[in-house]
Scaffold this motif. Structure first.
Motif, PDB file in Angstrom:
ATOM      1  N   ARG A 227       0.834  -1.210   0.000  1.00 40.06           N
ATOM      2  CA  ARG A 227       0.000   0.000   0.000  1.00 40.06           C
ATOM      3  C   ARG A 227       0.871   1.265   0.000  1.00 40.06           C
ATOM      4  O   ARG A 227       0.617   2.219   0.718  1.00 40.06           O
ATOM      5  N   MET A 228       1.918   1.235  -0.809  1.00 39.18           N
ATOM      6  CA  MET A 228       2.827   2.360  -0.929  1.00 39.18           C
ATOM      7  C   MET A 228       3.013   2.712  -2.395  1.00 39.18           C
ATOM      8  O   MET A 228       2.944   1.838  -3.260  1.00 39.18           O
ATOM      9  N   ALA A 229       3.282   3.984  -2.649  1.00 37.50           N
ATOM     10  CA  ALA A 229       3.504   4.450  -4.010  1.00 37.50           C
ATOM     11  C   ALA A 229       4.978   4.799  -4.183  1.00 37.50           C
ATOM     12  O   ALA A 229       5.505   5.632  -3.442  1.00 37.50           O
ATOM     13  N   PRO A 230       5.676   4.206  -5.140  1.00 35.84           N
ATOM     14  CA  PRO A 230       7.094   4.530  -5.338  1.00 35.84           C
ATOM     15  C   PRO A 230       7.310   5.959  -5.829  1.00 35.84           C
ATOM     16  O   PRO A 230       8.442   6.441  -5.838  1.00 35.84           O
ATOM     17  N   THR A 231       6.239   6.625  -6.240  1.00 38.04           N
ATOM     18  CA  THR A 231       6.344   8.020  -6.689  1.00 38.04           C
ATOM     19  C   THR A 231       5.781   8.990  -5.658  1.00 38.04           C
ATOM     20  O   THR A 231       5.527  10.160  -5.986  1.00 38.04           O
ATOM     21  N   ASP A 232       5.606   8.530  -4.415  1.00 33.51           N
ATOM     22  CA  ASP A 232       5.079   9.398  -3.360  1.00 33.51           C
ATOM     23  C   ASP A 232       6.217  10.253  -2.822  1.00 33.51           C
ATOM     24  O   ASP A 232       6.813   9.959  -1.793  1.00 33.51           O
ATOM     25  N   ILE A 233       6.542  11.322  -3.546  1.00 31.09           N
ATOM     26  CA  ILE A 233       7.720  12.137  -3.261  1.00 31.09           C
ATOM     27  C   ILE A 233       7.341  13.408  -2.508  1.00 31.09           C
ATOM     28  O   ILE A 233       7.983  13.776  -1.532  1.00 31.09           O
ATOM     29  N   SER A 234       6.297  14.094  -2.961  1.00 29.91           N
ATOM     30  CA  SER A 234       5.846  15.344  -2.343  1.00 29.91           C
ATOM     31  C   SER A 234       4.381  15.225  -1.954  1.00 29.91           C
ATOM     32  O   SER A 234       3.571  14.711  -2.731  1.00 29.91           O
ATOM     33  N   ASP A 235       4.051  15.722  -0.761  1.00 29.42           N
ATOM     34  CA  ASP A 235       2.656  15.688  -0.317  1.00 29.42           C
ATOM     35  C   ASP A 235       1.768  16.614  -1.133  1.00 29.42           C
ATOM     36  O   ASP A 235       0.603  16.316  -1.381  1.00 29.42           O
ATOM     37  N   VAL A 236       2.298  17.762  -1.507  1.00 27.49           N
ATOM     38  CA  VAL A 236       1.544  18.750  -2.288  1.00 27.49           C
ATOM     39  C   VAL A 236       2.377  19.060  -3.528  1.00 27.49           C
ATOM     40  O   VAL A 236       3.576  19.330  -3.420  1.00 27.49           O
ATOM     41  N   SER A 237       1.754  19.029  -4.683  1.00 29.78           N
ATOM     42  CA  SER A 237       2.506  19.059  -5.942  1.00 29.78           C
ATOM     43  C   SER A 237       2.074  20.215  -6.830  1.00 29.78           C
ATOM     44  O   SER A 237       1.225  21.042  -6.467  1.00 29.78           O
ATOM     45  N   GLY A 238       2.627  20.207  -8.038  1.00 30.68           N
ATOM     46  CA  GLY A 238       2.276  21.222  -9.027  1.00 30.68           C
ATOM     47  C   GLY A 238       0.859  21.122  -9.533  1.00 30.68           C
ATOM     48  O   GLY A 238       0.423  21.989 -10.308  1.00 30.68           O
TER      49      GLY A 238
END
Length: 595
Positions: A227-238
């Motif tokens: 239940r994890m995303a390998p692209t979960d880098i920033s909580d708030v994005s562009g």
């Protein structure tokens, strides 16, 4: 030691820490400026010994976006405060906004009652009131100031430069501030509500069977099982943020003029709420001369990652007609853009956004034994250097290699945590084998084809004043649950903490930060500089006020606790701090000793 008024702290800014979105009345920024004023972009200059800074609700517009703002003296960012080392400073903060406010002088050595943190060192300045800050200027360098309330991400921040008494050890012809920030048409209450509903709400870089990420089907299935995303880098994005440079969006043609042959000093300040930036000027090298306001031995590089609240000063020698200055968000969902121009209107090509980075096994805290030898850990014989329950495993480095056996592993094996860490729903991952990551340049920058700065390259320009051996190690775990959007130190949110972190006055202590999460955290200690334990000679460890702790890794610093009082210690990701990753450090006199 003063008693921490958590109710006052939590209430600061109409909802405050961990309670954003629960206040009944509409906040001032939601009502907007009654006269319809739109904040001006950029900073006016304030200098002298007695300044006035006036906070007001406003609106802000960039490109096609328009929304709430909080301006200081009518601009976003607020004024550039330019001072001289050795002077005295008085600032009258006038609150004409609809919410409580304050100013924290980030990186400045001030008496703790002047530090500007509601509920810790002062009460919030209420609407209609004026508060006077007074303190001597004891240092020089590049810093910044900002609210320690919910007004900060709306525009209540600005640059601060202190010119030194002694001549600087480098020459330059022009001097520019490059203040990086992020801004959304959503106010902080709305952003927080969405993060609470779904921690990955703003992540538009999620993997699927149709994307072009270099992950196999088995790797994708294993990420899904966890239940994890390998692209979960920033909580708030562009997807909601516009990335600003000195208040200007990427299409608003901000220029820094130069004449060929000149040496130009650029003072980079990351004043954003939630965004790490990767900074580069394609085709033009940069020489780092200062980090967090402190001179370092010059180091030439082509790109660097700057965490929230950090500052870097660089010297460049631009040639030709123009160069593009790029501040690319760490998740590569957008960028801030400006131009170094030899004449008004000159432009260079703007690079396209690079492919988003993908998290690796090391980011999950499975990088190997944490002996911290690369950061001088061997010098602390007998002290805890972490545990190595996953030692010897080949976890790979390509974002998924070695994941075939991960489906049966427990990402929340709390048995490896020390007894002082509170376990429960606030922790969804544990770094079972964290390694020192001082030599890591930042997510997405470890495989580029040019030079990138990392912490091990920073060396203090002059010997440090205190080279005593630390007498003890203090280990602090950075913990959280991304799915529930809960953040904490040692598994405890701020409202669950009963005692501050205590240091004796003038104590020399080594602090080890262990990141049990899969996000990089910028950790800031108020009122002090500390020395990065980064492999530099003991008397040349670089001084900083903010340290990035990489995902699943550890980082250490040496601290001389020589500023008395109660000091905030927190993650500078705005919504992490306001959801519990906050503590208080108390520096108290030695019993029977100096008071």
């Amino acid at each position: 030691m003063v008693t921490i008024n958590r109710r006052r702290f939590i209430g600061a800014g109409a909802g405050g820490l961990g309670l954003i979105g629960l206040a009944g009345a509409a906040p001032g920024w939601a009502r907007g400026a009654l006269d319809g004023t739109v904040a001006r972009k950029g900073s006016d200059v304030l200098s002298g010994e007695h300044l006035t800074m006036t906070v007001a609700d406003t609106t802000f517009a960039t490109g096609a976006r328009r929304g709430p703002g909080v301006a200081v003296n009518g601009t976003i960012p607020g004024p550039l405060v330019r001072l001289k080392e050795g002077q005295n400073l008085t600032v009258d903060l006038v609150n004409r906004s609809g919410e409580g406010t304050s100013i924290h002088w980030h990186g400045m050595l001030v008496p703790f009652l002047m530090d500007g943190v509601p509920g810790v060192s002062m009460a919030a300045v209420e609407p209609g009131d004026t508060y006077r800050y007074q303190f001597p200027i004891r240092q020089s360098g590049t810093y910044w100031w900002h609210a320690h309330t919910l007004q900060e991400p709306l525009g209540h921040y600005g640059p601060l430069i202190v010119d030194p008494i002694e001549p600087e050890p480098y020459q330059y012809d022009r001097d520019y501030v490059v203040m990086l920030s992020d801004w959304s048409t959503m106010g902080p209450h709305a952003i927080m509500r969405k993060l609470k509903v779904a921690g990955g709400y703003f992540n538009y870089n999620k993997t699927s069977w149709t994307d072009d990420y270099e992950l196999t089907g088995e790797q994708r299935r294993n990420w899904a099982r966890m239940r994890m995303a390998p692209t979960d880098i920033s909580d708030v994005s562009g997807s909601t943020y516009t990335y600003l440079i000195n208040g200007h969006g990427p299409a608003e043609d901000l220029e820094y003029l130069f004449n060929p042959g000149e040496r130009v000093r650029l003072r980079f300040i990351n004043g954003s709420a939630m965004t790490y930036f990767n900074v580069r000027i394609p085709g033009l090298p940069m020489t780092i001369v200062q980090a967090d306001g402190q001179n370092v031995q010059p180091v030439e590089t082509d790109e660097f990652q700057i965490g929230i609240a950090e500052t870097y000063d660089v010297i460049i020698e631009p040639t030709g007609e123009a160069h593009t200055l790029v501040a690319e968000a760490i998740d590569r969902s957008g960028m801030g853009v400006a131009t170094l121009a030899s004449r008004p209107g000159a432009r260079a090509a703007v690079p396209v956004l690079r492919k988003p980075p993908v998290l690796t096994m090391t980011d999950m805290g499975m990088g190997g034994m944490a002996h911290d030898s690369s950061a001088g850990g061997a010098a602390m014989d007998g002290m805890d250097h972490g545990n190595g329950s996953m030692a010897g495993m080949d976890h790979g480095s390509d974002g998924g290699e070695g994941m075939a056996g991960m489906s049966g592993m427990k990402m929340r094996d709390t048995s490896v945590l020390p007894a002082n860490v509170k376990t429960g729903p606030g922790i969804d991952a544990v770094a079972s084998s964290p390694i020192d990551r001082m030599n890591f340049p930042g997510l997405g920058l470890d495989n580029v084809d040019h030079r990138v700065l990392d912490y091990t390259q920073l060396v203090a320009a002059k010997p440090n004043t205190d080279n005593r051996r630390p007498t003890r190690m203090k280990t602090i775990h950075l913990t959280g649950n991304m799915e529930r959007y809960m953040w904490s130190f040692d598994g405890k949110k701020f409202n669950e903490i009963t005692e501050p972190i205590q240091f004796a006055y003038n104590e020399r202590v080594r602090v080890k930060l262990v990141n049990d999460t899969m996000m990089v955290h910028p950790i800031h200690l108020h009122g002090h500089f500390f020395e990065l334990v980064n492999g530099a000679p003991a008397d040349r460890q670089p001084l900083k006020h903010t340290i990035n702790v990489q995902p699943g890794g550890s980082a250490q610093f040496d601290l001389t606790a020589n500023e008395r009082g109660d000091w905030a210690f927190h993650c500078h990701l705005f919504y992490h701090m306001h959801n519990g990753m906050f503590q208080v450090v108390t520096v108290r006199p030695l019993e029977g000793g100096e008071s």
